[in-house]
Design an enzyme around this catalytic site. Structure first.
Site, PDB file in Angstrom:
ATOM      1  CG  HIS A   6      17.276  53.597  10.440  1.00  0.00           C
ATOM      2  ND1 HIS A   6      17.602  52.329  10.837  1.00  0.00           N
ATOM      3  CD2 HIS A   6      17.055  54.302  11.584  1.00  0.00           C
ATOM      4  CE1 HIS A   6      17.597  52.265  12.157  1.00  0.00           C
ATOM      5  NE2 HIS A   6      17.256  53.443  12.639  1.00  0.00           N
ATOM      6  CB  SER A  60      16.303  51.870  15.459  1.00  0.00           C
ATOM      7  OG  SER A  60      17.539  52.463  15.243  1.00  0.00           O
TER       8      SER A  60
HETATM    9  C1  GTR Z   1      21.094  56.053  16.099  1.00  0.00           C
HETATM   10  C2  GTR Z   1      21.971  55.064  16.802  1.00  0.00           C
HETATM   11  C3  GTR Z   1      21.584  53.672  16.419  1.00  0.00           C
HETATM   12  C4  GTR Z   1      20.096  53.441  16.430  1.00  0.00           C
HETATM   13  C5  GTR Z   1      19.276  54.654  16.037  1.00  0.00           C
HETATM   14  C6  GTR Z   1      17.804  54.632  16.454  1.00  0.00           C
HETATM   15  O1  GTR Z   1      21.453  57.344  16.365  1.00  0.00           O
HETATM   16  O2  GTR Z   1      23.299  55.320  16.426  1.00  0.00           O
HETATM   17  O3  GTR Z   1      22.264  52.744  17.250  1.00  0.00           O
HETATM   18  O4  GTR Z   1      19.683  52.959  17.623  1.00  0.00           O
HETATM   19  O5  GTR Z   1      19.794  55.828  16.559  1.00  0.00           O
HETATM   20  O6  GTR Z   1      17.433  54.069  17.456  1.00  0.00           O
HETATM   21  O7  GTR Z   1      17.016  55.246  15.743  1.00  0.00           O
END
Ligand code: GTR
Length: 435
Positions: A416, A274
């Site tokens: 995710h 991420s």
């Molecule tokens: C979210 C963000 C993403 C991603 C994610 C993370 O809130 O919008 O770009 O980076 O966090 O890092 O878990």
């Protein structure tokens, strides 16, 4: 040369396809014919977002686009045409002119520039256990200490290397953007996010540092972390943000790893999830000593093409995380088409080294298709540099790994996250390109 032509054809198709989606049924049918002709047999099994996921996410966040047919018309800058219009037709021109040009464009418009402030670096091994993980691994905990401006900052680096490997082992360095529970060296609680035990069994070293050691992940006008040591003059509009700082921290950890006789310094893969995945890409772009980059679900500001405006957008990321990028990046909020680069060019900066991009099916916020298209549009550069990749236009099916030359991709089922399933794919790829 072949790859350059391939790239051009593909770029045109992106623009055309987006246009035709808007232009109605007849043209869409024509496009279908074009698609079928270009990649026979790929389309049926190819991954597509589940309609139910699209509906759910669209209802939750109606201000963002999750529908493929609403992706705007766009055309990508060609990584193989330099700023003055010259075509890059050989590796020397790429290395001497075009790569530095793209790197500079990325620094000055997106990630920011590391200040030139002098610093000192020292390493202190604070703990060693030669019989860790039931005797299968050697554990070392190392303080990577940076001194500047009369202050010091310590990055706590944890390293496991496999005792079964005679000599230096290839290693994955994780930029940990989660809590230390995931990377606990006592390993009382196992975490799929950093599956040390499985990696050791496969002959890989595993190292990790927590990104907050380098720069806490909050917006504080850059008064803390490494910024408080190295930002000694007023910050210009292209001063480094937190992602560039975390990437710089990964390089300082690599400085240590290169001195460790248990680690194959020319076989270190930098890995991130991420925001950590965005960081891994930038670390690999800035520091060519990394032999491989693994960018897991990095989305906007990572592997995903900004111009698609699918899921998270430049405007949203700049608002929600104003400290991640340089302040020049704010100019491109809702003006993605005026960016002089797009993220396929970030991936191209990794070439010809090994590059793994992966996504998760439910994570449409991170634009899996945009990440794949980014890779597809970066592969001509790998080809130019002698690592030809022939990845198809359509995405592979769910949970099927695609490997071609020095690039690899998969899209996993589920949410995710970075799971053992993902790591097993990373290691399968590393077995080919690092061992
Ligand atoms: C979210 C963000 C993403 C991603 C994610 C993370 O809130 O919008 O770009 O980076 O966090 O890092 O878990």
């Amino acid at each position: 040369m072949y790859c350059f032509q391939h790239s051009l054809i593909y770029l045109n198709m992106i623009s055309l396809r987006s246009f035709f989606f808007k232009a109605g049924f007849v043209t869409a049918m024509f496009l279908l014919l074009v698609d079928t002709k270009v990649v026979s047999g790929q389309k049926e099994n190819s991954w597509k977002a589940l309609p139910a996921t699209v509906e759910k996410l669209s209802a939750e966040r109606p201000e963002f686009n999750y529908r493929e047919d609403k992706v705007p018309v766009y055309s990508l800058p060609d990584p193989l045409i330099s700023v003055n219009g010259s075509r890059v037709t050989d590796a020397d021109f790429w290395r001497e002119v075009r790569r530095p040009e793209i790197l500079e464009l990325m620094r000055s418009n997106i990630f920011g520039r590391v200040p030139e402030t002098q610093y000192e670096l020292s390493f202190k091994v604070v703990h060693t256990d030669k019989k860790a993980i039931d005797g299968s691994a050697t554990l070392k905990q190392v303080d990577v200490i940076i001194y500047a401006s009369g202050k010091s900052l310590t990055i706590h680096l944890t390293i496991f290397t496999p005792n079964s490997v005679n000599g230096p082992a290839p290693l994955f360095l994780l930029i940990d953007n989660r809590g230390p529970a995931n990377t606990d060296p006592t390993r009382k609680v196992k975490s799929e996010f950093w599956p040390v035990e499985e990696a050791i069994a496969r002959g890989y070293g595993m190292a990790v540092f927590n990104y907050a050691d380098v720069d806490p992940d909050n917006f504080d006008e850059f008064r803390n972390g490494i910024h408080s040591l190295l930002d000694i003059t007023p910050r210009p509009s292209d001063a480094w943000g937190s992602i560039a700082a975390w990437a710089w921290g990964a390089s300082r950890c690599l400085d240590y790893l290169l001195t460790d006789k248990n680690v194959a310094g020319d076989k270190v893969a930098v890995v991130g999830h991420s925001r950590g995945g965005k960081t891994a890409l930038w670390a690999g772009a800035e520091d060519t000593r990394f032999a491989m980059v693994v960018s897991n679900e990095s989305g906007c500001g990572g592997a995903a093409l900004a111009r698609r405006r699918f899921g998270e957008t430049v405007g949203r990321i700049n608002t929600a995380f104003p400290h991640w990028f340089c302040s020049n990046y704010k100019q491109f909020s809702n003006k993605e088409d005026s960016l002089p680069v797009d993220m396929h060019m970030l991936l191209a900066l990794i070439a010809p080294r090994a590059l793994y991009i992966d996504c998760a099916e439910d994570d449409l916020w991170g634009d899996p298709r945009g990440s794949y298209l980014s890779l597809l549009n970066a592969v001509p550069v790998f080809g130019l540099l002698g690592k030809k990749s022939a990845i198809p236009e359509y995405m592979p099916p769910l949970n099927k790994q695609l490997v071609s030359g020095n690039v690899a991709f998969h899209i996993r089922d589920g949410a995710h996250n970075m799971l053992l399933k993902d790591w097993n794919f990373f290691m399968d790829f590393a077995d080919i390109v690092l061992k």
